[in-house]
Each structure stands twice: as structure tokens, then as C-alpha cells.
Design an enzyme around this catalytic site. Sequence first.
Site, mmCIF file in Angstrom:
data_model
loop_
_atom_site.group_PDB
_atom_site.id
_atom_site.type_symbol
_atom_site.label_atom_id
_atom_site.label_comp_id
_atom_site.label_asym_id
_atom_site.label_seq_id
_atom_site.Cartn_x
_atom_site.Cartn_y
_atom_site.Cartn_z
ATOM 1 N N LYS A 182 0.831 -1.212 0.000
ATOM 2 C CA LYS A 182 0.000 0.000 0.000
ATOM 3 C C LYS A 182 0.860 1.254 0.000
ATOM 4 O O LYS A 182 1.916 1.289 0.632
ATOM 5 C CB LYS A 182 -0.919 0.005 1.236
ATOM 6 C CG LYS A 182 -1.949 -1.115 1.203
ATOM 7 C CD LYS A 182 -2.762 -1.188 2.480
ATOM 8 C CE LYS A 182 -3.827 -0.130 2.558
ATOM 9 N NZ LYS A 182 -4.769 -0.403 3.701
ATOM 10 N N LYS A 209 -0.727 -7.561 6.066
ATOM 11 C CA LYS A 209 -1.430 -8.806 5.793
ATOM 12 C C LYS A 209 -2.670 -8.479 4.974
ATOM 13 O O LYS A 209 -3.364 -7.504 5.259
ATOM 14 C CB LYS A 209 -1.829 -9.421 7.143
ATOM 15 C CG LYS A 209 -2.672 -10.658 7.028
ATOM 16 C CD LYS A 209 -1.832 -11.891 7.305
ATOM 17 C CE LYS A 209 -2.638 -13.144 6.997
ATOM 18 N NZ LYS A 209 -1.826 -14.184 6.376
ATOM 19 N N GLU A 242 -7.704 3.320 8.040
ATOM 20 C CA GLU A 242 -7.289 4.712 7.894
ATOM 21 C C GLU A 242 -8.364 5.628 8.443
ATOM 22 O O GLU A 242 -9.484 5.205 8.709
ATOM 23 C CB GLU A 242 -6.991 5.055 6.428
ATOM 24 C CG GLU A 242 -8.196 5.069 5.533
ATOM 25 C CD GLU A 242 -7.924 5.768 4.190
ATOM 26 O OE1 GLU A 242 -7.015 6.601 4.103
ATOM 27 O OE2 GLU A 242 -8.644 5.475 3.231
ATOM 28 N N ASN A 286 -10.353 9.267 7.612
ATOM 29 C CA ASN A 286 -10.599 10.365 6.683
ATOM 30 C C ASN A 286 -10.996 11.584 7.496
ATOM 31 O O ASN A 286 -11.980 11.551 8.233
ATOM 32 C CB ASN A 286 -11.695 9.993 5.685
ATOM 33 C CG ASN A 286 -11.220 8.927 4.724
ATOM 34 O OD1 ASN A 286 -10.123 9.011 4.183
ATOM 35 N ND2 ASN A 286 -12.022 7.900 4.529
ATOM 36 N N ARG A 294 -12.430 14.419 7.067
ATOM 37 C CA ARG A 294 -13.319 15.300 6.282
ATOM 38 C C ARG A 294 -14.709 14.687 6.238
ATOM 39 O O ARG A 294 -14.913 13.570 6.710
ATOM 40 C CB ARG A 294 -12.778 15.403 4.856
ATOM 41 C CG ARG A 294 -12.596 13.999 4.272
ATOM 42 C CD ARG A 294 -12.301 13.994 2.811
ATOM 43 N NE ARG A 294 -11.786 12.714 2.346
ATOM 44 C CZ ARG A 294 -12.503 11.647 2.055
ATOM 45 N NH1 ARG A 294 -13.824 11.668 2.190
ATOM 46 N NH2 ARG A 294 -11.939 10.532 1.645
ATOM 47 N N VAL A 328 -18.332 11.201 1.015
ATOM 48 C CA VAL A 328 -19.382 11.075 -0.001
ATOM 49 C C VAL A 328 -20.630 10.434 0.624
ATOM 50 O O VAL A 328 -21.753 10.897 0.438
ATOM 51 C CB VAL A 328 -18.879 10.196 -1.178
ATOM 52 C CG1 VAL A 328 -20.010 9.890 -2.152
ATOM 53 C CG2 VAL A 328 -17.718 10.850 -1.901
ATOM 54 N N ARG A 382 -24.192 5.015 -5.602
ATOM 55 C CA ARG A 382 -23.498 6.101 -6.304
ATOM 56 C C ARG A 382 -23.821 6.002 -7.790
ATOM 57 O O ARG A 382 -23.550 4.976 -8.421
ATOM 58 C CB ARG A 382 -21.989 5.985 -6.113
ATOM 59 C CG ARG A 382 -21.554 6.165 -4.679
ATOM 60 C CD ARG A 382 -20.059 6.357 -4.600
ATOM 61 N NE ARG A 382 -19.602 6.334 -3.224
ATOM 62 C CZ ARG A 382 -18.403 6.752 -2.835
ATOM 63 N NH1 ARG A 382 -17.548 7.212 -3.723
ATOM 64 N NH2 ARG A 382 -18.060 6.706 -1.565
HETATM 65 P P1 ADP Z 1 -7.799 4.306 -0.146
HETATM 66 O O1 ADP Z 1 -7.321 5.375 0.791
HETATM 67 O O2 ADP Z 1 -7.066 4.293 -1.448
HETATM 68 O O3 ADP Z 1 -9.286 4.247 -0.281
HETATM 69 P P2 ADP Z 1 -7.842 2.199 1.870
HETATM 70 O O4 ADP Z 1 -6.690 1.997 2.773
HETATM 71 O O5 ADP Z 1 -9.045 2.912 2.422
HETATM 72 O O6 ADP Z 1 -7.338 2.947 0.548
HETATM 73 O O7 ADP Z 1 -8.313 0.807 1.286
HETATM 74 C C1 ADP Z 1 -9.313 0.732 0.293
HETATM 75 C C2 ADP Z 1 -9.825 -0.680 0.163
HETATM 76 O O8 ADP Z 1 -8.767 -1.590 -0.122
HETATM 77 C C3 ADP Z 1 -10.472 -1.229 1.424
HETATM 78 O O9 ADP Z 1 -11.817 -0.846 1.564
HETATM 79 C C4 ADP Z 1 -10.319 -2.737 1.209
HETATM 80 O O10 ADP Z 1 -11.303 -3.204 0.309
HETATM 81 C C5 ADP Z 1 -8.968 -2.828 0.502
HETATM 82 N N1 ADP Z 1 -7.865 -3.104 1.479
HETATM 83 C C6 ADP Z 1 -6.991 -2.205 1.996
HETATM 84 N N2 ADP Z 1 -6.134 -2.796 2.868
HETATM 85 C C7 ADP Z 1 -6.457 -4.100 2.915
HETATM 86 C C8 ADP Z 1 -5.955 -5.255 3.646
HETATM 87 N N3 ADP Z 1 -4.931 -5.171 4.477
HETATM 88 N N4 ADP Z 1 -6.577 -6.434 3.439
HETATM 89 C C9 ADP Z 1 -7.627 -6.547 2.579
HETATM 90 N N5 ADP Z 1 -8.134 -5.525 1.873
HETATM 91 C C10 ADP Z 1 -7.577 -4.308 2.027
#
Ligand code: ADP
Length: 451
Positions: free
Chosen positions: A158, A201, A288, A290, A292, A295, A336
Amino acid sequence: MFKKILIANRGEIALRIIRTCKEMGIKTVSIYSKADADSLHVRFADEAVCIGPAPSSESYLNIPRIMAAVEITNADAVHPGYGFLAENSKFAEICRQSGVKFIGPTAEMIDKMGDKVTAKETMIKAGVPVVPGSDGLLKDVKQGIKIANQIGYPVILKATAGGGGKGMRIVHEDKEFESAWESAKKEAKASFSNDGIYVEKYVEEPRHIEFQIVGDQFGNVCHLSERDCSIQRRHQKLVEESPSPFMTPELREKMGEAAIKAAKSINYEGVGTIEFLVDKHRNFYFMEMNTRIQVEHPVTEEVIDFDLIKEQIKVAAGIPISGKSYFPTLHAMECRINAEDVCNNFRPSPGKITSFHSPKGPGVRVDTHVYAGYSVPPFYDSMIAKLICKARTREECITKMQRALDEFIIEGIQTTVPFHQALMKDEHFRSGDFNTGFMNTFDMDKCKEEL
Ligand code: ADP
């Protein structure tokens, strides 16, 4: 209370903010690019200032031009909406230094949560569970592979600056690692000018469940329950609902407590969302925050009868919150509606809307900035409307959504309406049996039957 708010955004969210300001007796200023001259946010604000040509870098992302608009209109606060500058700490700081209230958290709070690696570290210190993974950014492929073997495959790479599902790659074995690393880094660099990558993971069959929180300037934080956003395509949300069909009262209590703890650990001020992944055993992990309005905020508004934009403005003006948390008593769901061709891999479909009729009736809400004759510009996000339904139960809510989708007439461009119609008929969706991988097996040919 503020006298005049400048809205540093466009589209449905700008209109949404104008509506609440009007109800609160606050004057509004819209800014717009040349491509948006015919947008409703321009028409319904008390004042409107054209700040530049279509590209976002020369308009909605251009801080000097926005600050000039603040100055000439004498606005005393700025609402950033979502996207664009909503999580830009530099912008929040410039507003503060100019004596204009940024409706949202301080630059310092944004920074603590803006970078995912820092956010994760903050949460570990606060005692909030996080997905197991690397301790900070990865140095190289070798270190990445070593950690992947320690935590066990599958893993996900990520981008620390990530957003909108960009810069993420799932890796199943050592030999896939290097190419995933290269492409995640490249995408992160191109999207965020920051190629910092970490690994965690990959939680299998996870649900994306997030908690809406509100914090005031006096250290009070409450939560407004959850939204389930597991129906996603390429990590981007398509449908959100509250309550989550997977939620139990015990889990809500535990997750709500963790969400409050997360926000309190940075003395959070404003509305915000704590996103979690929940595995099939109902273990949950902070993903994470957000910092703000989101949507999908109307889902929460409908389910607990609350105006989140009003709350956001009140908190920014220094009014304390009650501190009590809220629980859903109804069921609400949002689809959406994007200007995209679902039969062609969700390809963007900008252009002129020749005919437009939005659904109405009890329990139906449509947040949109478009109308018949409006041209969807190709420069921005493809979302043109949010269809939100509420009812007493999930089943009734789905029935209402089907009725509302059938009433939606949008001609001249392709939209995601047929996808939502097909989704509402899907047995797994209807029974609440889904996770973030749902779209990998969904038969898109079903959308054709809805055309
Ligand atoms: P962004 O900020 O780009 O939206 P996120 O960290 O919110 O990224 O993750 C977006 C999506 O990615 C999550 O809703 C989930 O579907 C998938 N995801 C992120 N991290 C993981 C993880 N460790 N395991 C499984 N799916 C993940």
C-alpha cells in the site's frame, strides 16, 4: 457563527453545503472553473467567483486563486467538501494564517492521519488494533519479502500517501513480489508524488466497515454508528449502507469505542471517519482515518436523522457537541450514480444529459448537481448523483431502492443505474452475504438485462 462561507469544491457536495448554510442563515460563495459555469452550485450560492480554466490544478486545487476569492468576497470560513483540498494540510494552514476558519481539523491533525504509515503508528500507540504488517515504510524488495513471509501470504502493498484505491497491490507469493512492488511504486509516484510503500497482511474476505465520528474543540468525541462500504470496485465504493448487515450490538460497541479512542488520541476536531476492515471472525483492524466529510455521509444522516454538515459548521464555530453517541433506528442505503458505461468496464461517459428525472416519494433522497441539458464535463470525478433510500428494515430499503432506481431517467449518457438494478436482485447482496471481493465474481452481464 460564521457570516459567509466559501465552498472550495464543486458538484453535489457544494450544493449540499449551500443548502445547510441557507438553513443556518449563513451566506455562501461558490468558486467554479470555466467548465462549471452552468453548474447548480454556481446558481444557488449568494456569490460565485470563476477561479480559472477546467483543469483542477488551475482551479479547484489552486490555493492562491482560492485564497484570492476568499479575500475579495470577505468570507470568514472555508468549507473544503471532500476530495480536492479537503485533506491538504497546507491549505488548512494557509487558511488559519489568513484568519479564515478552515471547516475541518487543524493542519497538524490532518498530517497525523494523512500519511497512512504515521496514522498506523499513532493507532498502535493509542491501543487501536491495526492490520499486522511492516513497521513503517519498506526499504526494498528484499525486506518486503522477508516481512511477507513473517506475516504470511497473501499480503497487500500500500502507498502511504494512498487514496482512491491507488497504489495498492495484492501479492500471493515471493515470485510476484518484485513486479507488484514496481507497479505499486510507479502508480503511487504518478498519483501522489510520493512512492513510499508499506506492506500488511491481506485480510481475506473482509468487510469495509467505517465509523462516523464527531469531535469538538473541547475534547468531546462521539460516534454516529457505522456504514458498511464493502461493495467496491477496484477499492472504490459503489454502495454504502447503515447499519451493516454484519454488525452485532457487541461488535458495534467495541468498534465504536475504538473509533472514539482513535479520534481522541489526536484530539480530533470536526467530522471524520475511522475505516476498519472486519474479517469473517469479526476481528476488526484500523485501516485509515478520513479527516473530512465523506461522499456517503447521507446514509448516516438518514439513519439517525442528523445534519452532519450543520454539525461540522457548528463544531468549527466552537460550539460543543453533546458527546452522546447515536445508534441507527432505521436502515439506509446509498447507490453512487456515476457517468460510466457499466457494460464497457465502467468506462467514463461524459457528455450532455438530454433528459433527467430523479426518483421521489417517501424515504427517497437524491443529492445531485445535474439536470436536463447539463453537460457532464470530462475533467472531474464521474459521480453525478447519490440515490439514498431509507426504510424500517434492510429488506424494505432494498425494495424502495429498486422502485427508486426504476424511476431514475437519465438520457444522453451512460450511468451506473443498470448495475445497481442488477445488484439489488442479487441473492448474495440481498441476504447480506458479501465482502470487499464481491465484484470479482459478480456477473456484469446481468447489467445488460437492465438496459
Ligand atoms: P484508499 O485510501 O485508497 O481508499 P484504503 O486503505 O481505504 O485505501 O483501502 C481501500 C480498500 O482496499 C479497502 O476498503 C479494502 O477493500 C482494501 N484493502 C486495503 N487494505 C487491505 C488489507 N490489508 N486487506 C484486505 N483488503 C484491504
